[in-house]
Design a protein around this motif. Structure first.
Motif, PDB file in Angstrom:
ATOM      1  N   GLN A   1      -2.720   6.892  13.692  1.00 12.52           N
ATOM      2  CA  GLN A   1      -3.609   5.744  13.810  1.00 12.52           C
ATOM      3  C   GLN A   1      -3.534   4.911  12.524  1.00 12.52           C
ATOM      4  OE1 GLN A   1      -7.695   6.949  13.998  1.00 12.52           O
ATOM      5  NE2 GLN A   1      -8.247   5.351  15.470  1.00 12.52           N
ATOM      6  N   ILE A   2      -3.547   3.599  12.640  1.00 14.07           N
ATOM      7  CA  ILE A   2      -3.470   2.743  11.448  1.00 14.07           C
ATOM      8  C   ILE A   2      -4.407   1.561  11.602  1.00 14.07           C
ATOM      9  CG2 ILE A   2      -1.972   1.440   9.891  1.00 14.07           C
ATOM     10  CD1 ILE A   2       0.453   2.577  11.336  1.00 14.07           C
ATOM     11  N   ILE A   3      -5.245   1.334  10.608  1.00 13.28           N
ATOM     12  CA  ILE A   3      -6.066   0.124  10.588  1.00 13.28           C
ATOM     13  C   ILE A   3      -5.215  -1.032  10.075  1.00 13.28           C
ATOM     14  CG2 ILE A   3      -6.986   0.576   8.253  1.00 13.28           C
ATOM     15  CD1 ILE A   3      -8.930  -1.062  11.178  1.00 13.28           C
TER      16      ILE A   3
ATOM     17  N   PHE B   1       0.891  -1.169   0.000  1.00 10.88           N
ATOM     18  CA  PHE B   1       0.000   0.000   0.000  1.00 10.88           C
ATOM     19  C   PHE B   1       0.923   1.212   0.000  1.00 10.88           C
ATOM     20  CE2 PHE B   1      -4.001  -2.142   1.270  1.00 10.88           C
ATOM     21  CZ  PHE B   1      -3.504  -3.373   1.659  1.00 10.88           C
ATOM     22  N   PRO B   2       1.190   1.772  -1.188  1.00  4.46           N
ATOM     23  CA  PRO B   2       2.284   2.742  -1.267  1.00  4.46           C
ATOM     24  C   PRO B   2       1.943   4.143  -0.768  1.00  4.46           C
ATOM     25  CG  PRO B   2       1.397   2.332  -3.452  1.00  4.46           C
ATOM     26  CD  PRO B   2       0.633   1.450  -2.520  1.00  4.46           C
TER      27      PRO B   2
ATOM     28  N   SER C   1      -5.910   5.067   7.100  1.00  8.02           N
ATOM     29  CA  SER C   1      -5.556   4.030   6.132  1.00  8.02           C
ATOM     30  C   SER C   1      -4.201   3.408   6.438  1.00  8.02           C
ATOM     31  CB  SER C   1      -5.524   4.620   4.722  1.00  8.02           C
ATOM     32  OG  SER C   1      -4.446   5.514   4.591  1.00  8.02           O
ATOM     33  N   PHE C   2      -4.020   2.225   5.926  1.00  7.88           N
ATOM     34  CA  PHE C   2      -2.747   1.548   6.067  1.00  7.88           C
ATOM     35  C   PHE C   2      -1.825   1.929   4.917  1.00  7.88           C
ATOM     36  CE2 PHE C   2       0.170  -1.930   5.188  1.00  7.88           C
ATOM     37  CZ  PHE C   2       0.788  -2.043   6.420  1.00  7.88           C
ATOM     38  N   VAL C   3      -0.565   2.239   5.253  1.00  9.09           N
ATOM     39  CA  VAL C   3       0.480   2.464   4.252  1.00  9.09           C
ATOM     40  C   VAL C   3       1.650   1.580   4.657  1.00  9.09           C
ATOM     41  CG1 VAL C   3       2.001   4.147   3.153  1.00  9.09           C
ATOM     42  CG2 VAL C   3      -0.263   4.858   3.965  1.00  9.09           C
TER      43      VAL C   3
ATOM     44  N   GLU D   1       6.065   2.582   7.476  1.00  7.97           N
ATOM     45  CA  GLU D   1       6.915   3.746   7.721  1.00  7.97           C
ATOM     46  C   GLU D   1       6.117   4.856   8.381  1.00  7.97           C
ATOM     47  OE1 GLU D   1      10.004   5.100   6.919  1.00  7.97           O
ATOM     48  OE2 GLU D   1      10.875   3.176   6.381  1.00  7.97           O
ATOM     49  N   LEU D   2       4.837   4.612   8.625  1.00  5.32           N
ATOM     50  CA  LEU D   2       3.998   5.691   9.156  1.00  5.32           C
ATOM     51  C   LEU D   2       4.508   6.136  10.508  1.00  5.32           C
ATOM     52  CD1 LEU D   2       0.486   4.391   8.092  1.00  5.32           C
ATOM     53  CD2 LEU D   2       1.567   6.512   7.323  1.00  5.32           C
TER      54      LEU D   2
END
Lengths: 230, 230, 230
Positions: free
Chosen positions: B74-76, B37-38, B176-178, B68-69
């Motif tokens: 917050q990340i799902i 997920f770029p 969102s997930f990255v 790398e977030l």
């Protein structure tokens, strides 16, 4: 395998007057078991009955412990109390240090923080020299000199999960233990470095002659779960 | 090797009304593949079709995840939603903790931070006792007791990359997930410690009976790349 | 095993006028022993008698050191002083850096913090190039260039535990060492990387020709304990 002998414990814990004599029953043996203290309470604890009286001039205390509690939270890790004294308490202090108290002022160690993963933690003390140290994952902390000449008094009560502040109770939720304890053992002498490392790695060592997890006599109180170690 | 069966997916994801029914096609098999997920978006996700209905009273969910977030984002990490409920969500919270939610309030764990390197992360839960734990690199966190007696409802939708806040969408870029996800597997029972460690080390374990990465049925949406794991 | 030869040391440490000439006796040999400095004092130290004069144009100094002192506390780790100069001092500074001084301004290194667990620490310096580095657990820091062409003067006194600020004393508790030192060795040349790593791992290396822990001549003053290394 654990033996699940259950017998009534009325009067066994004479130090405390309250619910212990009413509700609890002695069980024996915790091989391959973990004690889970899931919530913060002022009523959940495990009383542990030593195999011999705890009049001590030296000891080694080992356990594996994990907690999710935040770093600035005081936590009781082990409490042995006679009628008038906190004979042997181990705490994580509010500033993160691990402390060891016998009958008054304590001594404090900077150790790696306790985490959600299990830490293997031992404590050794010997009266003759006063030399005391914690051992984390088999590595010894710096020695400190603490109460040379002191003796720990017998005929008290050992609790996990709560700190009894006085003869008839005085438990406080904000000091309670939340998390997991397993493999607690105690000897009335100082184990050598190689023995402590062997214990850390789960190798065979002489069974604790005060507490031996596999043959532990214990009494559950409040919300404490005995869970398979998996 | 992965099988690249492609078939149309119109109507498969009845829970969401929008683009899914138009643009996506089901693919099968992700052996030796990584989902990348770029960018941060509110439209990139992967829907995953379970091999059996997800009415669950126990589960093990494992995946390898890297991001790398920044830490305060917050990340799902995993979202399973039925029409009215977030049935099973895994998040990294803004305070860095990893959380697990079923239909309401969640439970929170202090784990080592997710990083640019892959973390192997498993989650186990069992309804009977409520015992739940995360496993990081094969090491179990402290158990927590979470929603004993609860059941996860079937007939929902599993997404990676976005959190659907409601029946017909409600995706948010800031959640969102990255990063990368690979090797996601899910079982409808609690794997033993030795099985979870075997999975962590890439050894052979029973294939996930809900999700099996090698035979995964999935639908790509937005900017998600399927890349060789190299 | 350690040899416990004791002989009187009157006049041996001519640099300092005070209690040394009265109270102390020289002992020899510290194999398998640790020096424990249990308290903060301005009077506890160990004087160490070199095997050869310390007029040096190169050296390697190694020791294992552990301390519980808080991070912001200045700590003297090694002090070699002649009548008018601090010839070779090693400090942990208040900002946590490790420093090395010869007769004036020092040079500073960012190293991993000293902890309650033992750190293996070496220092190398060579006059010709001025190249100097610390070695932590066998790993070299970045080289610095420090006082090329300089010579360390002979006929001084080496102390562990205190920093003598002037000819006749000037010890300060707030700079004193508290913790443990063991396995101190010193050579009048720069050891190779492989030798330093061998020393770190406890393998056989050439004995220190200035200080050799197993044959150390030393004098205890104040509260310093010689303890079995266990």
């Amino acid at each position: 395998m654990s033996v699940n002998t259950v017998r009534f414990a009325v009067g066994v814990l004479g130090v405390f007057g309250w619910s212990l004599t009413i509700s609890s029953a002695t069980q024996v043996g915790l091989s391959d078991k973990v004690l889970v203290f899931p919530y913060e309470t002022d009523f959940s604890f495990v009383a542990m009955i030593p195999q011999k009286e705890m009049g001590l001039r030296a000891f080694t205390l080992c356990m594996r412990v994990a907690t999710e509690l935040p770093e600035e939270r005081q936590i009781i890790l082990f409490a042995y109390r006679t009628a008038d004294y906190d004979e042997l308490n181990v705490w994580r202090e509010q500033d993160g240090r691990i402390s060891f108290y016998m009958s008054g002022d304590g001594t404090f160690f900077h150790l790696p923080p306790l985490t959600t993963f299990r830490t293997s933690l031992c404590l050794t003390w010997e009266s003759r020299t006063g030399l005391t140290a914690f051992w984390v994952e088999g590595k010894r902390s710096t020695y400190q000199v603490y109460k040379p000449g002191h003796s720990i008094r017998p005929k008290g009560t050992v609790l996990l999960g709560q700190d009894p502040d006085k003869h008839l109770g005085g438990l406080e939720a904000v000091q309670s233990f939340v998390g997991e304890i397993t493999d607690l053992n105690m000897w009335d002498f100082v184990l050598s470095r190689s023995m402590i490392q062997a214990w850390h790695y789960g190798h065979k060592v002489p069974k604790g002659n005060i507490f031996d997890w596999g043959n532990m006599e214990y009494e559950l109180n409040g919300n404490v779960m005995v869970v398979d170690d998996d």
